[in-house]
Write a protein that holds these residues in place. Structure first.
Motif, short mmCIF file in Angstrom:
data_model
loop_
_atom_site.label_atom_id
_atom_site.label_comp_id
_atom_site.label_asym_id
_atom_site.label_seq_id
_atom_site.Cartn_x
_atom_site.Cartn_y
_atom_site.Cartn_z
N LEU A 134 -5.64 -8.51 -11.53
CA LEU A 134 -5.82 -9.02 -10.18
C LEU A 134 -4.52 -8.81 -9.42
O LEU A 134 -3.45 -9.22 -9.90
N LEU A 135 -4.59 -8.17 -8.26
CA LEU A 135 -3.41 -7.87 -7.45
C LEU A 135 -3.49 -8.67 -6.15
O LEU A 135 -4.41 -8.49 -5.36
N VAL A 136 -2.52 -9.56 -5.96
CA VAL A 136 -2.45 -10.44 -4.79
C VAL A 136 -1.34 -9.90 -3.89
O VAL A 136 -0.16 -9.95 -4.25
N ILE A 137 -1.71 -9.42 -2.72
CA ILE A 137 -0.77 -8.72 -1.84
C ILE A 137 -0.35 -9.59 -0.66
O ILE A 137 -1.21 -10.04 0.12
N ASP A 138 0.94 -9.82 -0.53
CA ASP A 138 1.55 -10.44 0.65
C ASP A 138 0.88 -11.73 1.12
O ASP A 138 0.77 -11.99 2.32
N ALA A 139 0.47 -12.55 0.19
CA ALA A 139 -0.15 -13.83 0.53
C ALA A 139 0.96 -14.88 0.71
O ALA A 139 1.02 -15.89 0.01
N GLN A 140 1.82 -14.59 1.65
CA GLN A 140 3.00 -15.40 1.90
C GLN A 140 2.75 -16.39 3.02
O GLN A 140 1.95 -16.14 3.93
N VAL A 141 3.44 -17.51 2.97
CA VAL A 141 3.24 -18.59 3.93
C VAL A 141 3.33 -18.08 5.37
O VAL A 141 2.49 -18.41 6.21
N ILE A 148 -8.28 -6.25 -5.82
CA ILE A 148 -7.26 -6.42 -4.78
C ILE A 148 -7.71 -7.45 -3.75
O ILE A 148 -8.86 -7.45 -3.30
N MET A 149 -6.75 -8.31 -3.38
CA MET A 149 -6.95 -9.28 -2.30
C MET A 149 -5.60 -9.58 -1.67
O MET A 149 -4.56 -9.27 -2.24
N GLY A 150 -5.61 -10.12 -0.46
CA GLY A 150 -4.36 -10.48 0.19
C GLY A 150 -4.32 -10.16 1.66
O GLY A 150 -5.34 -10.13 2.35
N CYS A 151 -3.10 -9.90 2.15
CA CYS A 151 -2.83 -9.70 3.58
C CYS A 151 -2.04 -8.41 3.79
O CYS A 151 -1.35 -7.96 2.89
N LYS A 152 -2.01 -7.91 4.93
CA LYS A 152 -2.97 -7.90 5.98
C LYS A 152 -3.89 -6.72 5.76
O LYS A 152 -3.46 -5.66 5.33
N THR A 153 -5.13 -6.92 6.10
CA THR A 153 -6.20 -5.98 5.80
C THR A 153 -5.86 -4.54 6.16
O THR A 153 -5.94 -3.64 5.32
N ARG A 207 -6.00 2.60 -1.13
CA ARG A 207 -5.97 4.06 -1.08
C ARG A 207 -5.00 4.65 -2.11
O ARG A 207 -5.34 5.58 -2.84
N LYS A 208 -3.80 4.09 -2.18
CA LYS A 208 -2.79 4.61 -3.11
C LYS A 208 -3.23 4.41 -4.56
O LYS A 208 -3.02 5.28 -5.40
N ALA A 209 -3.83 3.27 -4.84
CA ALA A 209 -4.26 2.99 -6.22
C ALA A 209 -5.22 4.05 -6.73
O ALA A 209 -5.12 4.47 -7.88
N THR A 210 -6.13 4.51 -5.87
CA THR A 210 -7.07 5.54 -6.34
C THR A 210 -6.37 6.84 -6.65
O THR A 210 -6.73 7.53 -7.59
N THR A 211 -5.34 7.19 -5.89
CA THR A 211 -4.63 8.45 -6.16
C THR A 211 -3.77 8.34 -7.42
O THR A 211 -3.39 9.35 -7.99
N LEU A 212 -3.49 7.10 -7.84
CA LEU A 212 -2.73 6.89 -9.07
C LEU A 212 -3.64 6.73 -10.29
O LEU A 212 -3.17 6.53 -11.40
N GLY A 213 -4.97 6.80 -10.06
CA GLY A 213 -5.90 6.76 -11.19
C GLY A 213 -6.59 5.43 -11.43
O GLY A 213 -7.26 5.27 -12.44
N TYR A 214 -6.45 4.48 -10.53
CA TYR A 214 -7.08 3.17 -10.71
C TYR A 214 -8.42 3.11 -9.97
O TYR A 214 -8.51 3.53 -8.82
N ASP A 215 -9.44 2.58 -10.63
CA ASP A 215 -10.62 2.14 -9.92
C ASP A 215 -10.23 0.83 -9.23
O ASP A 215 -9.46 0.04 -9.78
N VAL A 216 -10.75 0.60 -8.03
CA VAL A 216 -10.37 -0.56 -7.24
C VAL A 216 -11.61 -1.34 -6.84
O VAL A 216 -12.60 -0.75 -6.39
N THR A 217 -11.53 -2.65 -7.01
CA THR A 217 -12.52 -3.55 -6.43
C THR A 217 -11.79 -4.34 -5.35
O THR A 217 -10.86 -5.09 -5.65
N LEU A 218 -12.17 -4.13 -4.10
CA LEU A 218 -11.63 -4.90 -3.00
C LEU A 218 -12.57 -6.09 -2.79
O LEU A 218 -13.77 -5.92 -2.61
N VAL A 219 -12.00 -7.29 -2.81
CA VAL A 219 -12.81 -8.49 -2.64
C VAL A 219 -13.00 -8.72 -1.14
O VAL A 219 -12.06 -9.04 -0.42
#
Length: 186
Positions: free
Chosen positions: A7-14, A107-112, A121-133
């Protein structure tokens, strides 16, 4: 192929989630609750949780810089500091994920339209399947579109986006997003 999830949490900062300045993001209270539930579920299933923190949100140590306290990392959970919109650029995120054998990112987080979009987008080029919540990423209004429109647009545009083999699936938090469903579409 066996899929190993993180699970990747992106920029979920106050400062982004609550504001002032950058935020608050669209429906921030529900957004935080949805992220919290998914993080708890991941932890209960021993799915590793990785956090990405944008160093440009606020001064290091400021409240606005901190990951939202409702979803704060536990000791030992990786927190990757980034300077660019792309969570992978100039960081060791890819190397850390690889060391855990990860090939599926939720993947979840900020900003869309910035960091979440770039990571998908970058994750797919690095070989990851991605589920965006679809209900666990958020943003603010801009001069052209309302936040709700930006979120809906990205849920549509990113669903099915692929780079060769890996691709993005958009799923709701009410689904078992930690279990990859990509192979059923191949």
């Amino acid at each position: 192929m066996i899929r190993t999830t993180a699970l990747l949490v992106i920029d979920a900062q106050v400062g982004i989630v609550e504001g002032p300045g950058i935020g608050p993001v669209y429906e921030h209270a529900q957004f935080v609750q949805t992220m919290k539930s998914l993080i708890e579920k991941a932890r209960s299933q021993s799915v590793p949780v990785f956090y990405v923190q944008d160093v440009d949100v606020a001064e290091h140590g400021a409240e606005a810089y901190a990951i939202h306290p409702a979803i704060a990392p536990l000791p030992g959970e990786p927190v990757i500091q980034k300077k660019a919109t792309d969570s992978f650029y100039g960081t060791d995120l890819h190397e850390q994920l690889q060391s855990h054998g990860i090939n599926h990112l939720v993947i979840m987080g900020c900003k869309t339209e910035y960091c979440v979009d770039s990571a998908c987008r970058k994750a797919t080029t690095l070989g990851y399947d991605v589920t965006l919540v679809k209900d666990a990423h958020s943003t603010t209004d801009n001069e052209v579109l309302q936040a709700e429109q930006i979120i809906a647009h990205h849920n549509t545009v990113l669903h099915g986006l692929g780079n060769l083999e890996p691709f993005v699936i958009v799923r709701g938090s009410d689904e078992d997003v930690l279990v990859p469903s990509h192979d059923s579409y191949r």
